[in-house]
Design an enzyme around this catalytic site. Structure first.
Site, PDB file in Angstrom:
ATOM      1  N   TRP A 114       0.952  -1.017   0.044  1.00 12.30           N
ATOM      2  CA  TRP A 114      -0.036  -0.064  -0.076  1.00 12.30           C
ATOM      3  C   TRP A 114       0.808   1.425  -0.252  1.00 12.30           C
ATOM      4  O   TRP A 114       0.579   2.125  -0.756  1.00 12.30           O
ATOM      5  CB  TRP A 114      -0.997   0.051   1.407  1.00 12.30           C
ATOM      6  CG  TRP A 114      -1.924  -1.231   0.964  1.00 12.30           C
ATOM      7  CD1 TRP A 114      -2.043  -2.260   2.085  1.00 12.30           C
ATOM      8  CD2 TRP A 114      -2.944  -1.392  -0.115  1.00 12.30           C
ATOM      9  NE1 TRP A 114      -3.257  -3.325   1.560  1.00 12.30           N
ATOM     10  CE2 TRP A 114      -3.589  -2.524   0.324  1.00 12.30           C
ATOM     11  CE3 TRP A 114      -3.353  -0.684  -1.064  1.00 12.30           C
ATOM     12  CZ2 TRP A 114      -4.444  -3.243  -0.336  1.00 12.30           C
ATOM     13  CZ3 TRP A 114      -4.377  -1.133  -1.786  1.00 12.30           C
ATOM     14  CH2 TRP A 114      -5.046  -2.365  -1.474  1.00 12.30           C
ATOM     15  N   ASP A 129      -1.411   6.434   6.445  1.00 12.21           N
ATOM     16  CA  ASP A 129      -2.609   5.904   6.136  1.00 12.21           C
ATOM     17  C   ASP A 129      -2.786   4.655   7.174  1.00 12.21           C
ATOM     18  O   ASP A 129      -1.847   3.940   7.749  1.00 12.21           O
ATOM     19  CB  ASP A 129      -2.144   4.881   4.767  1.00 12.21           C
ATOM     20  CG  ASP A 129      -3.143   3.989   4.404  1.00 12.21           C
ATOM     21  OD1 ASP A 129      -4.061   3.616   4.898  1.00 12.21           O
ATOM     22  OD2 ASP A 129      -2.869   3.308   3.371  1.00 12.21           O
ATOM     23  N   LYS A 182     -11.760  -2.172   6.956  1.00 10.82           N
ATOM     24  CA  LYS A 182     -10.932  -3.017   7.819  1.00 10.82           C
ATOM     25  C   LYS A 182     -11.493  -3.139   9.282  1.00 10.82           C
ATOM     26  O   LYS A 182     -11.546  -3.993  10.031  1.00 10.82           O
ATOM     27  CB  LYS A 182      -9.453  -2.662   7.941  1.00 10.82           C
ATOM     28  CG  LYS A 182      -8.852  -2.211   6.486  1.00 10.82           C
ATOM     29  CD  LYS A 182      -8.731  -3.690   5.758  1.00 10.82           C
ATOM     30  CE  LYS A 182      -8.432  -3.327   4.309  1.00 10.82           C
ATOM     31  NZ  LYS A 182      -7.201  -2.426   3.860  1.00 10.82           N
TER      32      LYS A 182
HETATM   33  C1  LIG Z   1      -6.943  -1.986   2.177  1.00  7.03           C
HETATM   34  C2  LIG Z   1      -5.977  -0.930   2.295  1.00  7.03           C
HETATM   35  C3  LIG Z   1      -5.952   0.082   1.422  1.00  7.03           C
HETATM   36  C4  LIG Z   1      -6.755   0.170   0.105  1.00  7.03           C
HETATM   37  O1  LIG Z   1      -8.070   0.577   0.657  1.00  7.03           O
HETATM   38  P1  LIG Z   1      -9.190   0.695  -0.454  1.00  7.03           P
HETATM   39  O2  LIG Z   1     -10.209   1.284   0.381  1.00  7.03           O
HETATM   40  O3  LIG Z   1      -9.503  -0.463  -1.063  1.00  7.03           O
HETATM   41  O4  LIG Z   1      -8.640   1.911  -1.634  1.00  7.03           O
HETATM   42  C5  LIG Z   1      -4.920   1.106   1.620  1.00  7.03           C
HETATM   43  N1  LIG Z   1      -4.137   1.059   2.572  1.00  7.03           N
HETATM   44  C6  LIG Z   1      -4.064  -0.130   3.482  1.00  7.03           C
HETATM   45  C7  LIG Z   1      -2.941   0.075   4.497  1.00  7.03           C
HETATM   46  C8  LIG Z   1      -5.126  -0.901   3.391  1.00  7.03           C
HETATM   47  O5  LIG Z   1      -5.143  -1.863   4.285  1.00  7.03           O
END
Ligand SMILES: *Cc1c(COP(=O)(O)O)cnc(C)c1O
Length: 357
Positions: free
Chosen positions: A99, A166, A190
Protein backbone atom coordinates in the site's frame (compact mmCIF):
# COMPACT_ATOMS: atom_id res chain seq x y z
CA UNK A 1 -21.58 -24.03 11.20
CA UNK A 2 -20.28 -21.15 13.32
CA UNK A 3 -17.70 -19.14 11.39
CA UNK A 4 -14.56 -17.59 12.81
CA UNK A 5 -13.91 -14.69 10.46
CA UNK A 6 -10.23 -13.73 10.02
CA UNK A 7 -10.70 -11.95 6.69
CA UNK A 8 -8.23 -9.13 5.96
CA UNK A 9 -10.71 -6.74 4.37
CA UNK A 10 -13.55 -6.39 3.93
CA UNK A 11 -13.57 -8.03 7.30
CA UNK A 12 -15.45 -8.80 10.47
CA UNK A 13 -17.68 -6.06 11.92
CA UNK A 14 -19.45 -5.96 15.26
CA UNK A 15 -22.66 -8.01 15.12
CA UNK A 16 -24.62 -4.96 16.29
CA UNK A 17 -23.35 -3.01 13.26
CA UNK A 18 -24.68 -5.69 10.94
CA UNK A 19 -28.00 -6.06 12.77
CA UNK A 20 -28.71 -2.33 12.99
CA UNK A 21 -27.69 -1.74 9.37
CA UNK A 22 -29.88 -4.62 8.20
CA UNK A 23 -32.80 -3.03 10.07
CA UNK A 24 -32.16 0.42 8.60
CA UNK A 25 -31.99 -1.06 5.11
CA UNK A 26 -35.53 -2.34 5.66
CA UNK A 27 -36.87 0.68 7.56
CA UNK A 28 -35.11 3.75 8.89
CA UNK A 29 -36.53 5.26 12.09
CA UNK A 30 -40.00 3.78 11.49
CA UNK A 31 -40.41 5.92 8.37
CA UNK A 32 -41.62 3.06 6.21
CA UNK A 33 -38.63 3.62 3.91
CA UNK A 34 -35.19 2.15 3.54
CA UNK A 35 -32.12 4.24 4.35
CA UNK A 36 -31.22 3.55 0.71
CA UNK A 37 -34.30 5.42 -0.50
CA UNK A 38 -34.17 8.64 1.49
CA UNK A 39 -32.40 11.88 0.63
CA UNK A 40 -28.94 12.35 2.03
CA UNK A 41 -30.17 15.86 2.87
CA UNK A 42 -33.10 14.58 4.90
CA UNK A 43 -33.22 15.23 8.66
CA UNK A 44 -32.88 11.50 9.29
CA UNK A 45 -29.63 11.22 7.38
CA UNK A 46 -28.16 14.53 8.49
CA UNK A 47 -28.55 13.44 12.10
CA UNK A 48 -26.72 10.19 11.29
CA UNK A 49 -23.80 11.99 9.65
CA UNK A 50 -23.54 14.59 12.44
CA UNK A 51 -23.51 11.94 15.13
CA UNK A 52 -20.93 9.85 13.23
CA UNK A 53 -18.59 12.84 12.92
CA UNK A 54 -18.97 13.83 16.55
CA UNK A 55 -18.48 10.29 17.90
CA UNK A 56 -15.48 9.84 15.58
CA UNK A 57 -13.92 12.97 17.12
CA UNK A 58 -14.83 11.95 20.65
CA UNK A 59 -13.48 8.40 20.47
CA UNK A 60 -10.18 9.43 18.86
CA UNK A 61 -9.94 12.51 21.08
CA UNK A 62 -9.38 14.74 18.05
CA UNK A 63 -8.26 18.24 19.04
CA UNK A 64 -9.70 21.53 17.78
CA UNK A 65 -8.53 22.60 14.35
CA UNK A 66 -9.06 19.24 12.64
CA UNK A 67 -11.90 18.23 10.33
CA UNK A 68 -13.30 14.73 9.92
CA UNK A 69 -14.54 13.80 6.45
CA UNK A 70 -16.37 10.78 5.09
CA UNK A 71 -15.65 10.35 1.39
CA UNK A 72 -16.11 7.84 -1.39
CA UNK A 73 -13.25 6.29 -3.29
CA UNK A 74 -11.62 4.26 -0.54
CA UNK A 75 -8.10 4.68 0.79
CA UNK A 76 -6.67 4.45 -2.72
CA UNK A 77 -8.31 7.73 -3.68
CA UNK A 78 -6.38 9.35 -0.82
CA UNK A 79 -3.11 8.24 -2.44
CA UNK A 80 -3.73 11.03 -4.96
CA UNK A 81 -5.85 13.42 -2.88
CA UNK A 82 -3.03 13.84 -0.36
CA UNK A 83 -0.50 15.09 -2.95
CA UNK A 84 -3.12 17.15 -4.76
CA UNK A 85 -3.67 19.11 -1.54
CA UNK A 86 -0.26 19.04 0.18
CA UNK A 87 2.48 18.45 -2.40
CA UNK A 88 4.21 21.64 -3.53
CA UNK A 89 7.86 20.77 -4.20
CA UNK A 90 8.90 17.59 -2.48
CA UNK A 91 7.37 14.80 -0.41
CA UNK A 92 8.90 12.03 1.71
CA UNK A 93 7.51 8.51 1.98
CA UNK A 94 8.41 5.48 4.10
CA UNK A 95 8.06 2.34 2.00
CA UNK A 96 6.77 -0.44 4.23
CA UNK A 97 4.70 -2.51 1.83
CA UNK A 98 2.31 -2.83 -1.06
CA UNK A 99 0.00 0.00 0.00
CA UNK A 100 2.88 2.36 0.78
CA UNK A 101 4.34 1.57 -2.65
CA UNK A 102 1.03 2.40 -4.29
CA UNK A 103 0.88 5.71 -2.43
CA UNK A 104 4.43 6.49 -3.60
CA UNK A 105 3.53 5.73 -7.20
CA UNK A 106 0.78 8.35 -7.12
CA UNK A 107 2.94 10.95 -5.35
CA UNK A 108 5.56 10.65 -8.09
CA UNK A 109 3.06 12.13 -10.53
CA UNK A 110 3.29 15.38 -8.55
CA UNK A 111 7.05 15.86 -8.29
CA UNK A 112 10.15 14.88 -6.35
CA UNK A 113 9.17 11.98 -4.12
CA UNK A 114 11.83 10.77 -1.71
CA UNK A 115 11.64 7.22 -0.42
CA UNK A 116 13.39 7.81 2.92
CA UNK A 117 13.71 4.08 3.58
CA UNK A 118 12.29 0.80 2.39
CA UNK A 119 12.10 -2.72 3.78
CA UNK A 120 11.53 -4.18 0.33
CA UNK A 121 14.92 -5.95 0.54
CA UNK A 122 13.46 -8.25 3.20
CA UNK A 123 9.99 -8.61 1.68
CA UNK A 124 8.70 -5.81 3.94
CA UNK A 125 9.09 -7.95 7.06
CA UNK A 126 10.19 -5.05 9.25
CA UNK A 127 9.71 -1.31 9.74
CA UNK A 128 12.85 0.71 8.85
CA UNK A 129 14.00 2.84 11.80
CA UNK A 130 17.09 4.70 10.62
CA UNK A 131 16.25 7.29 8.06
CA UNK A 132 16.30 11.02 7.59
CA UNK A 133 13.28 12.97 6.43
CA UNK A 134 14.39 15.99 4.37
CA UNK A 135 13.63 19.14 6.34
CA UNK A 136 12.18 20.80 3.24
CA UNK A 137 9.67 18.04 2.46
CA UNK A 138 6.07 19.25 2.30
CA UNK A 139 5.00 16.18 4.27
CA UNK A 140 6.14 12.73 5.40
CA UNK A 141 3.84 9.80 4.59
CA UNK A 142 3.70 6.56 6.57
CA UNK A 143 1.49 3.48 6.58
CA UNK A 144 0.97 2.68 10.25
CA UNK A 145 -0.20 -0.89 9.71
CA UNK A 146 0.89 -2.97 6.76
CA UNK A 147 -2.13 -5.16 6.20
CA UNK A 148 -0.42 -7.51 3.77
CA UNK A 149 2.93 -8.03 5.52
CA UNK A 150 1.77 -7.89 9.14
CA UNK A 151 4.02 -5.12 10.42
CA UNK A 152 2.91 -2.07 12.39
CA UNK A 153 4.33 1.22 13.64
CA UNK A 154 3.25 1.04 17.27
CA UNK A 155 3.93 4.62 18.29
CA UNK A 156 2.94 8.05 17.02
CA UNK A 157 6.14 9.22 15.35
CA UNK A 158 7.70 12.60 15.93
CA UNK A 159 8.15 14.39 12.65
CA UNK A 160 9.57 17.81 11.91
CA UNK A 161 7.49 18.06 8.73
CA UNK A 162 3.71 17.45 8.58
CA UNK A 163 3.03 13.76 9.16
CA UNK A 164 0.48 11.97 6.96
CA UNK A 165 -0.65 8.44 7.84
CA UNK A 166 -2.59 5.73 6.08
CA UNK A 167 -4.33 4.04 9.04
CA UNK A 168 -6.72 1.90 7.02
CA UNK A 169 -6.14 -1.23 9.03
CA UNK A 170 -5.34 -0.03 12.54
CA UNK A 171 -7.58 2.99 13.06
CA UNK A 172 -9.50 2.62 16.35
CA UNK A 173 -7.30 -0.30 17.45
CA UNK A 174 -5.48 1.86 20.04
CA UNK A 175 -5.46 5.44 21.28
CA UNK A 176 -3.45 7.79 19.05
CA UNK A 177 -2.18 11.31 19.57
CA UNK A 178 -3.88 12.99 16.62
CA UNK A 179 -2.03 16.26 17.30
CA UNK A 180 1.15 14.62 15.98
CA UNK A 181 -0.41 14.17 12.54
CA UNK A 182 -1.28 16.60 9.79
CA UNK A 183 -3.60 14.14 8.10
CA UNK A 184 -4.83 10.61 8.76
CA UNK A 185 -6.88 8.62 6.29
CA UNK A 186 -8.07 5.12 5.60
CA UNK A 187 -10.59 2.86 3.98
CA UNK A 188 -13.42 1.92 6.34
CA UNK A 189 -13.61 -1.75 5.44
CA UNK A 190 -11.00 -3.09 7.88
CA UNK A 191 -12.14 -1.86 11.28
CA UNK A 192 -15.17 0.37 10.84
CA UNK A 193 -17.78 -0.19 8.15
CA UNK A 194 -18.50 -1.84 4.79
CA UNK A 195 -16.34 -0.91 1.78
CA UNK A 196 -16.92 2.22 -0.26
CA UNK A 197 -16.11 4.73 2.47
CA UNK A 198 -12.91 6.50 3.39
CA UNK A 199 -12.37 8.61 6.49
CA UNK A 200 -10.03 11.62 6.55
CA UNK A 201 -8.86 13.56 9.59
CA UNK A 202 -7.16 16.72 8.42
CA UNK A 203 -5.58 19.70 10.15
CA UNK A 204 -7.39 22.62 8.58
CA UNK A 205 -4.51 25.12 8.67
CA UNK A 206 -2.38 22.96 6.34
CA UNK A 207 -4.77 23.33 3.43
CA UNK A 208 -4.76 25.99 0.74
CA UNK A 209 -0.96 26.24 0.54
CA UNK A 210 -0.27 24.60 -2.80
CA UNK A 211 -0.13 26.63 -5.99
CA UNK A 212 -1.94 24.17 -8.28
CA UNK A 213 -5.62 24.18 -9.17
CA UNK A 214 -7.38 21.28 -7.47
CA UNK A 215 -10.53 19.72 -8.98
CA UNK A 216 -13.41 20.46 -6.55
CA UNK A 217 -14.09 16.83 -5.80
CA UNK A 218 -10.44 16.22 -4.85
CA UNK A 219 -10.04 19.37 -2.75
CA UNK A 220 -10.40 18.70 0.99
CA UNK A 221 -11.62 22.27 1.46
CA UNK A 222 -14.69 21.51 -0.66
CA UNK A 223 -15.66 18.63 1.59
CA UNK A 224 -14.92 20.56 4.79
CA UNK A 225 -17.08 23.43 3.58
CA UNK A 226 -19.92 21.11 2.56
CA UNK A 227 -19.68 18.83 5.60
CA UNK A 228 -18.97 15.69 3.51
CA UNK A 229 -22.10 16.52 1.48
CA UNK A 230 -20.57 18.11 -1.62
CA UNK A 231 -21.96 15.15 -3.49
CA UNK A 232 -24.04 12.20 -2.31
CA UNK A 233 -21.91 10.44 0.30
CA UNK A 234 -21.93 6.63 0.79
CA UNK A 235 -24.96 6.69 3.08
CA UNK A 236 -25.20 3.03 4.05
CA UNK A 237 -21.49 2.70 4.99
CA UNK A 238 -21.77 5.94 7.01
CA UNK A 239 -24.77 4.54 8.85
CA UNK A 240 -22.83 1.34 9.55
CA UNK A 241 -19.80 3.35 10.70
CA UNK A 242 -22.00 5.13 13.23
CA UNK A 243 -23.10 1.78 14.64
CA UNK A 244 -19.48 0.65 15.01
CA UNK A 245 -18.57 3.95 16.69
CA UNK A 246 -21.42 3.50 19.18
CA UNK A 247 -20.18 -0.03 19.84
CA UNK A 248 -16.63 1.23 20.40
CA UNK A 249 -17.85 3.79 22.91
CA UNK A 250 -19.98 1.22 24.68
CA UNK A 251 -17.00 -1.18 24.83
CA UNK A 252 -15.14 1.47 26.80
CA UNK A 253 -13.19 3.23 24.06
CA UNK A 254 -9.74 2.79 22.62
CA UNK A 255 -7.77 2.02 25.80
CA UNK A 256 -10.00 -0.98 26.35
CA UNK A 257 -9.81 -1.94 22.66
CA UNK A 258 -6.02 -1.78 22.78
CA UNK A 259 -5.89 -4.05 25.82
CA UNK A 260 -8.14 -6.64 24.18
CA UNK A 261 -6.22 -6.40 20.89
CA UNK A 262 -2.93 -6.97 22.71
CA UNK A 263 -4.36 -10.02 24.48
CA UNK A 264 -5.70 -11.51 21.26
CA UNK A 265 -2.43 -10.92 19.38
CA UNK A 266 -0.33 -12.32 22.25
CA UNK A 267 -2.45 -15.47 22.33
CA UNK A 268 -1.76 -16.17 18.66
CA UNK A 269 1.88 -14.99 18.51
CA UNK A 270 2.70 -17.11 21.59
CA UNK A 271 1.33 -20.17 19.82
CA UNK A 272 3.18 -19.34 16.58
CA UNK A 273 6.43 -19.08 18.57
CA UNK A 274 5.78 -22.21 20.63
CA UNK A 275 4.45 -24.50 17.89
CA UNK A 276 7.23 -26.33 16.03
CA UNK A 277 5.28 -26.48 12.77
CA UNK A 278 4.86 -22.72 12.33
CA UNK A 279 6.87 -19.52 12.39
CA UNK A 280 6.03 -15.82 12.18
CA UNK A 281 7.21 -13.74 9.21
CA UNK A 282 7.44 -10.23 10.71
CA UNK A 283 10.28 -8.85 12.85
CA UNK A 284 9.20 -9.41 16.44
CA UNK A 285 9.26 -5.76 17.57
CA UNK A 286 7.23 -4.71 14.52
CA UNK A 287 4.57 -7.40 14.68
CA UNK A 288 1.12 -6.11 13.84
CA UNK A 289 -1.69 -6.45 16.36
CA UNK A 290 -4.20 -6.51 13.49
CA UNK A 291 -2.76 -8.80 10.79
CA UNK A 292 -0.79 -11.77 12.04
CA UNK A 293 1.29 -13.46 9.34
CA UNK A 294 2.78 -16.92 9.75
CA UNK A 295 4.05 -19.75 7.59
CA UNK A 296 4.93 -23.42 8.04
CA UNK A 297 8.52 -24.06 9.09
CA UNK A 298 10.62 -25.17 6.07
CA UNK A 299 10.56 -28.80 7.15
CA UNK A 300 6.77 -28.89 7.20
CA UNK A 301 6.01 -26.75 4.18
CA UNK A 302 4.22 -29.64 2.45
CA UNK A 303 1.62 -29.63 5.25
CA UNK A 304 0.24 -26.21 4.36
CA UNK A 305 -2.75 -27.46 2.39
CA UNK A 306 -3.59 -29.95 5.12
CA UNK A 307 -3.63 -27.25 7.79
CA UNK A 308 -5.82 -25.10 5.57
CA UNK A 309 -8.22 -28.03 5.25
CA UNK A 310 -8.27 -28.50 9.03
CA UNK A 311 -9.03 -24.80 9.48
CA UNK A 312 -11.83 -25.02 6.89
CA UNK A 313 -13.34 -27.98 8.72
CA UNK A 314 -13.53 -25.93 11.93
CA UNK A 315 -15.23 -22.90 10.36
CA UNK A 316 -12.04 -20.81 10.42
CA UNK A 317 -12.39 -18.39 7.51
CA UNK A 318 -9.96 -16.08 5.72
CA UNK A 319 -6.55 -17.22 6.99
CA UNK A 320 -4.95 -17.85 3.60
CA UNK A 321 -1.91 -15.56 3.40
CA UNK A 322 -1.63 -12.85 0.77
CA UNK A 323 0.20 -14.16 -2.31
CA UNK A 324 3.17 -11.87 -1.63
CA UNK A 325 3.87 -13.52 1.74
CA UNK A 326 2.30 -16.97 1.37
CA UNK A 327 1.34 -19.17 4.30
CA UNK A 328 -1.30 -17.74 6.57
CA UNK A 329 -2.60 -14.40 7.79
CA UNK A 330 -5.06 -14.06 10.63
CA UNK A 331 -6.62 -10.61 10.83
CA UNK A 332 -7.64 -9.86 14.38
CA UNK A 333 -9.57 -6.62 14.00
CA UNK A 334 -11.53 -5.02 16.84
CA UNK A 335 -14.71 -6.99 16.21
CA UNK A 336 -13.01 -10.40 16.28
CA UNK A 337 -13.75 -12.09 19.61
CA UNK A 338 -10.89 -13.64 21.61
CA UNK A 339 -12.78 -16.93 21.35
CA UNK A 340 -12.08 -17.00 17.59
CA UNK A 341 -8.34 -16.68 18.20
CA UNK A 342 -8.58 -19.52 20.73
CA UNK A 343 -10.26 -21.73 18.11
CA UNK A 344 -7.38 -21.07 15.70
CA UNK A 345 -4.76 -21.68 18.41
CA UNK A 346 -6.46 -24.96 19.35
CA UNK A 347 -6.42 -26.04 15.69
CA UNK A 348 -2.68 -25.30 15.52
CA UNK A 349 -2.06 -27.35 18.67
CA UNK A 350 -4.16 -30.21 17.34
CA UNK A 351 -2.22 -30.13 14.06
CA UNK A 352 1.11 -30.23 15.89
CA UNK A 353 -0.05 -33.20 17.98
CA UNK A 354 -0.98 -35.06 14.83
CA UNK A 355 2.34 -34.48 13.07
CA UNK A 356 4.90 -34.41 15.87
CA UNK A 357 4.29 -37.59 17.86
C1 LIG B 1 -6.92 -2.00 2.29
C2 LIG B 1 -5.90 -0.95 2.35
C3 LIG B 1 -5.85 0.10 1.40
C4 LIG B 1 -6.78 0.17 0.20
O1 LIG B 1 -8.05 0.50 0.57
P1 LIG B 1 -9.19 0.75 -0.55
O2 LIG B 1 -10.31 1.29 0.28
O3 LIG B 1 -9.48 -0.57 -1.18
O4 LIG B 1 -8.68 1.71 -1.54
C5 LIG B 1 -4.89 1.08 1.56
N1 LIG B 1 -4.02 1.04 2.59
C6 LIG B 1 -4.03 0.06 3.50
C7 LIG B 1 -3.04 0.07 4.62
C8 LIG B 1 -4.97 -0.96 3.42
O5 LIG B 1 -4.99 -1.94 4.33
Amino acid sequence: MKKYNFNAGPSILPQVTIDQTAKAIIDINGSGMSIMEISHRSKDFEAILDEAVSLFKEILNIPQGYSVLFLGGGASMQFCMVPFNLFEKKAAYLNTGTWASKAIKEAKLFGETIEVASSKDANFSYIPKDYVVPADADYFHITTNNTIFGTEIHTDLDSSVPLVADMSSDIFSRPIDVSKYALIYGGAQKNLAPAGLAFVIVKDELLGKVSRQIPSMLDYRTHIKEGSMFNTPPVVPIFAALQTLKWLKQMGGLKVMEKINKEKAALLYDEIDRNKLFKGTAAIEDRSLMNICFVMNEKYISLEAEFQALADSKGIVGIKGHRSVGGFRASTYNALPKESVQVLVDAMKEFEQKHLV
